[in-house]
Structures are given as C-alpha cells and as structure tokens.
Write an enzyme that holds these catalytic residues in place. Sequence first.
Site, PDB file in Angstrom:
ATOM      1  N   ARG A 143       5.180   6.173  14.081  1.00 27.54           N
ATOM      2  CA  ARG A 143       5.231   6.848  12.778  1.00 27.54           C
ATOM      3  C   ARG A 143       4.720   8.266  12.900  1.00 27.54           C
ATOM      4  O   ARG A 143       3.700   8.501  13.561  1.00 27.54           O
ATOM      5  CB  ARG A 143       4.367   6.076  11.778  1.00 27.54           C
ATOM      6  CG  ARG A 143       4.389   6.635  10.363  1.00 27.54           C
ATOM      7  CD  ARG A 143       3.468   5.816   9.454  1.00 27.54           C
ATOM      8  NE  ARG A 143       2.179   6.453   9.286  1.00 27.54           N
ATOM      9  CZ  ARG A 143       1.112   5.857   8.729  1.00 27.54           C
ATOM     10  NH1 ARG A 143       1.192   4.609   8.311  1.00 27.54           N
ATOM     11  NH2 ARG A 143      -0.019   6.496   8.591  1.00 27.54           N
ATOM     12  N   ASP A 181       0.448   5.023   1.897  1.00 26.93           N
ATOM     13  CA  ASP A 181      -0.336   5.477   3.052  1.00 26.93           C
ATOM     14  C   ASP A 181      -1.407   6.502   2.652  1.00 26.93           C
ATOM     15  O   ASP A 181      -1.127   7.464   1.925  1.00 26.93           O
ATOM     16  CB  ASP A 181       0.588   6.096   4.112  1.00 26.93           C
ATOM     17  CG  ASP A 181       1.467   5.050   4.796  1.00 26.93           C
ATOM     18  OD1 ASP A 181       1.068   3.878   4.852  1.00 26.93           O
ATOM     19  OD2 ASP A 181       2.565   5.425   5.276  1.00 26.93           O
ATOM     20  N   HIS A 209       4.718   0.174   0.237  1.00 27.41           N
ATOM     21  CA  HIS A 209       5.451  -0.614   1.208  1.00 27.41           C
ATOM     22  C   HIS A 209       4.538  -1.662   1.812  1.00 27.41           C
ATOM     23  O   HIS A 209       3.311  -1.600   1.678  1.00 27.41           O
ATOM     24  CB  HIS A 209       6.044   0.281   2.303  1.00 27.41           C
ATOM     25  CG  HIS A 209       5.024   1.124   3.004  1.00 27.41           C
ATOM     26  ND1 HIS A 209       4.548   2.300   2.465  1.00 27.41           N
ATOM     27  CD2 HIS A 209       4.371   0.953   4.172  1.00 27.41           C
ATOM     28  CE1 HIS A 209       3.641   2.811   3.286  1.00 27.41           C
ATOM     29  NE2 HIS A 209       3.503   2.015   4.329  1.00 27.41           N
ATOM     30  N   HIS A 225       0.833  -1.210   0.000  1.00 31.78           N
ATOM     31  CA  HIS A 225       0.000   0.000   0.000  1.00 31.78           C
ATOM     32  C   HIS A 225       0.862   1.253   0.000  1.00 31.78           C
ATOM     33  O   HIS A 225       2.051   1.227   0.329  1.00 31.78           O
ATOM     34  CB  HIS A 225      -0.916   0.018   1.229  1.00 31.78           C
ATOM     35  CG  HIS A 225      -0.163   0.119   2.527  1.00 31.78           C
ATOM     36  ND1 HIS A 225       0.478  -0.955   3.096  1.00 31.78           N
ATOM     37  CD2 HIS A 225       0.054   1.170   3.346  1.00 31.78           C
ATOM     38  CE1 HIS A 225       1.066  -0.565   4.208  1.00 31.78           C
ATOM     39  NE2 HIS A 225       0.830   0.723   4.378  1.00 31.78           N
TER      40      HIS A 225
HETATM   41 FE   LIG Z   1       1.868   2.007   5.709  1.00 34.25          FE
END
Ligand SMILES: [Fe+2]
Length: 276
Positions: free
Chosen positions: A267, A104, A252, A102
């Site tokens: 993140r 993000d 990723h 995917h």
């Molecule tokens: Fe991700």
Amino acid sequence: MTTIRRIQVRPLAGALGAQVSGADLRELDDATFVEIHAAWLAHEVLFFRDQDLSPEQHKAFGRRFGTLQVHPFLHSRADDGHPEIVVLESDEKMPVVAAGWHTDVTFSATPPMASILRGVDVPDYGGDTMWTSCSAAYDGLSTKMKGLLAELSAIHDTSKTFSRNAYPSKNHPDADKVPSAEHPVVRTHPETGRKSLFVNPAFTLRIRGLRPAESNALLGFLYEHIVTPEFTCRFHWEKNSLAIWDNRCTQHRVVADNLNAHRRMERVTVDGDRPV
Ligand SMILES: [Fe+2]
C-alpha cells in the site's frame, strides 16, 4: 458501462466502487490521469486488474494524487529503500488481517486522502476487501439526525487498535505517544462538497460533550448504519489487482476467511488535509 474517452468505468455496486479498464498505470499520460481522477471522485473506490507495478511505479502513481506518507507503525519496505510502501502480509503462521471496519489513520490530525493497495500474492479464494460509502450513509439519515450530528466532533486515537495486540501492528511502543485528534462527525469533501460520516470503530474513541452512554449509543448506531449492505461493495483480489480508495469518505475491512493462505498486499498512502 460508461465510456469516457480513454478509460472504461463499470460500476460494481450501487453506492460506490467501479472497475476501470483501458489504463496502464505504469505509463500514465496526463489526460488519462484526469479521467481516472474524475472517476475516483465519482465512485469513491476504483479497481484495476493486471497492474504489474514496480515499487517505483506504485509510488509514482500515488504521487499523481499528492505527497506520500510513511506510516508511523506498520511494516514497510524501508529495508529496500521504500519506506512509503506498507506491507500487509498474512499466512498460516500469522493469520491476521484488518478484519474490522476502519478508515486509515484517522488518529492523525490530517488523515490520508487516499490509499492505493496492490495485490502481490493473493489466495485463489477468500481474503476479499469490502468498502462502504460514508457519504451514502450520511445521505441515508433523517434531516433531524443530520442536524444533531452537524454540531458534534469526536476524539480519535490509536488506543483501540495500535496500543494492544490488534492487527496489524504488534504492541507498538510508540503507539501511546501519538496525540489524539479531534474531527467533525460529519465532514465535507474538499473536492466534491459532498458530506459524509467520519467516525469509525477502529480509531474513534468518543463524541465530545456527550456522556459516555450517550456517546456509545450514538456511535454504535452510526457504525451499524454505515455498514448497511446497500452502502457497500466487495472486491475479489487477483495478483496485480489494484484498488485506490478515497479515504475521506469511505471505510474498508478485509473478509477474514481462508486465513492460512499466503496473502501479501502493498500500500502507498497519500497525505490528506484537516477534515472540516
Ligand atoms: Fe486499512
């Protein structure tokens, strides 16, 4: 090994990915940041080791790139004052990681420019992350296929990932309220001018104007093409490793092995612009 001036940049694979040494992200001067930013645009994802950042330092590094965003669904450190820090955690009780390819947040009209992920507690083996270069994938297509894709746009939404019991959210009540977004199938990078494929299996629903069978076949081809091994790199996490990827031109996924081991990642995500 390429030596610029302050940092050392060592490519990890042919298409994307480089490991940077010589930078302490806790105390980053402007000239070093300029070198990191240039290397990031060139390599699409950069990796750093031994970056023991506090939440404030993690956010400060993200703010060098732009405005941080708060994810609409994912678990964060809001309780201790850091809603911008998403927590991605798995262990034997919750053996679930983002194991599908995917990009993000492409269900947003303005998907993030960058994500900056830090390993807080990682297993000795397994749990690696892979990235793939959607610009290398675009370059690998024929001129005829590029011409066809240049005219197409696709609908992205949360229905395949966040509206059901897929990682990393639970069946979130707000997921269905998020409007869909339409993006070009080929986008042009606003800083490098490089073209890349901008469809992903987690959030892209269909290609506008094609019949369902046509859309499914074309997307299926593109998803397979994008993850050609020669377009990818793979990174093994250590505690305090940090990755920053250009979310405009990469996908990723996590490699879902050794899932019973505790793995905690944090993140921050940097706002991006509308893909064109
Ligand atoms: Fe991700």
